[in-house]
Write a protein that holds these residues in place. Sequence first.
Motif, PDB file in Angstrom:
ATOM      1  N   GLU A 244       0.649  -1.168   0.076  1.00  0.00           N
ATOM      2  CA  GLU A 244      -0.140  -0.228  -0.273  1.00  0.00           C
ATOM      3  C   GLU A 244       0.905   0.791  -0.442  1.00  0.00           C
ATOM      4  O   GLU A 244       0.235   2.313  -0.367  1.00  0.00           O
ATOM      5  N   ALA A 247       2.365   1.475  -3.559  1.00  0.00           N
ATOM      6  CA  ALA A 247       1.081   2.139  -4.445  1.00  0.00           C
ATOM      7  C   ALA A 247       1.206   3.944  -4.210  1.00  0.00           C
ATOM      8  O   ALA A 247       0.605   4.445  -4.817  1.00  0.00           O
ATOM      9  N   ALA A 248       1.438   4.158  -3.394  1.00  0.00           N
ATOM     10  CA  ALA A 248       0.877   5.719  -2.999  1.00  0.00           C
ATOM     11  C   ALA A 248       2.113   6.123  -3.074  1.00  0.00           C
ATOM     12  O   ALA A 248       1.768   7.263  -3.902  1.00  0.00           O
ATOM     13  N   GLU A 250       3.636   5.477  -5.615  1.00  0.00           N
ATOM     14  CA  GLU A 250       3.883   5.130  -7.939  1.00  0.00           C
ATOM     15  C   GLU A 250       2.729   6.481  -7.447  1.00  0.00           C
ATOM     16  O   GLU A 250       2.896   7.004  -8.930  1.00  0.00           O
ATOM     17  N   ARG A 251       1.947   6.356  -7.242  1.00  0.00           N
ATOM     18  CA  ARG A 251       1.123   7.792  -7.414  1.00  0.00           C
ATOM     19  C   ARG A 251       1.493   8.881  -7.517  1.00  0.00           C
ATOM     20  O   ARG A 251       0.802  10.272  -8.201  1.00  0.00           O
ATOM     21  N   SER A 252       2.091   9.448  -6.200  1.00  0.00           N
ATOM     22  CA  SER A 252       2.072  11.147  -6.528  1.00  0.00           C
ATOM     23  C   SER A 252       3.607  10.949  -6.949  1.00  0.00           C
ATOM     24  O   SER A 252       3.629  11.781  -7.691  1.00  0.00           O
ATOM     25  N   ALA A 254       3.872   9.443  -9.897  1.00  0.00           N
ATOM     26  CA  ALA A 254       2.846  10.135 -11.155  1.00  0.00           C
ATOM     27  C   ALA A 254       2.527  11.585 -11.392  1.00  0.00           C
ATOM     28  O   ALA A 254       2.197  11.750 -12.854  1.00  0.00           O
ATOM     29  N   PHE A 255       2.562  11.863 -10.859  1.00  0.00           N
ATOM     30  CA  PHE A 255       1.923  13.849 -10.711  1.00  0.00           C
ATOM     31  C   PHE A 255       2.763  14.300  -9.863  1.00  0.00           C
ATOM     32  O   PHE A 255       2.323  15.813  -9.627  1.00  0.00           O
TER      33      PHE A 255
END
Length: 287
Positions: A244, A247-248, A250-252, A254-255
């Motif tokens: 988890e 994943a957090a 990788e999302r961060s 990406a933006f």
Amino acid sequence: MTRLRGVALVVFVGAVALGTVRDPAPVLSGSAGLMLEADLHVHPFPGDGSLPVWELQREAGRRGLDVIAVTGHNSRAGLAIGRLVPLDPAGPIVLPGQEVTAPGFHLIAVGITRLIDWRLSARAAIADAHAQGGVAIAAHPLGSWGGDDLEALRSLDGIEVAHPIARGPRSVGVRLGEFFNRVRAVNPDVAPIGSTDFHMTAPLGLCRTYLLVGERSAAGALDAIRRGRTVARDSNGRLFGAPEHVAAVERSLAFASPRAVVPGDERLIALVALLALGALSLGGPPR
């Protein structure tokens, strides 16, 4: 020709001075959400490092880091000298620390206020770091660490699972991972840490730690380590951490906002300085 050399010299010195004054302050990496990028094992000058604290802060900003920990070997001399030049409050957070270098273990203590005695046992050194409000991280553990004292392993806040030494034989990276998994069996919330162990060559942030924080502050960074809310990244870009948390991160990422490394006017100043230097070299020997 002498007059040309004089003018060129004035232009060159002026351009260098202006470039120094206008040298952009380190900026935060701009990662989306509450995530900080950290290198928590950095050696300063004086000591085993090549840069004083204020230059480490600037270099950290250029490398996209939000946090560094200054960790001299059994020394706070680099931190003491670092107080001579004020740090940029808008730059990366600089955490005081120490690499406790002792027979049988190396320990990164971050967020401490005084030197930890290297003659202490691993368990006692960790307790001292905690008593000072800091966190304790096992540095590049490749086998037995601190005599494998079970209580010491349970007390660790983090473990360097990503470190430049893993770029050598594959077995080194395997051993770092094995130690992390062994400690996690008795200390489930221990934080995976990526650190460069910067001295002179490997760039800051080559290995780094993503901190999932509640606030952008020194306290927020330390709290993320204590709570195990970290993801380590090695020199090949591989991520280590709870699914988890990975994943957090990788999302961060990406933006994440792009960072301007050298603004256009800084390049212009550098070009003027280069042209002036060329004029000096073409002017021939003074008469």
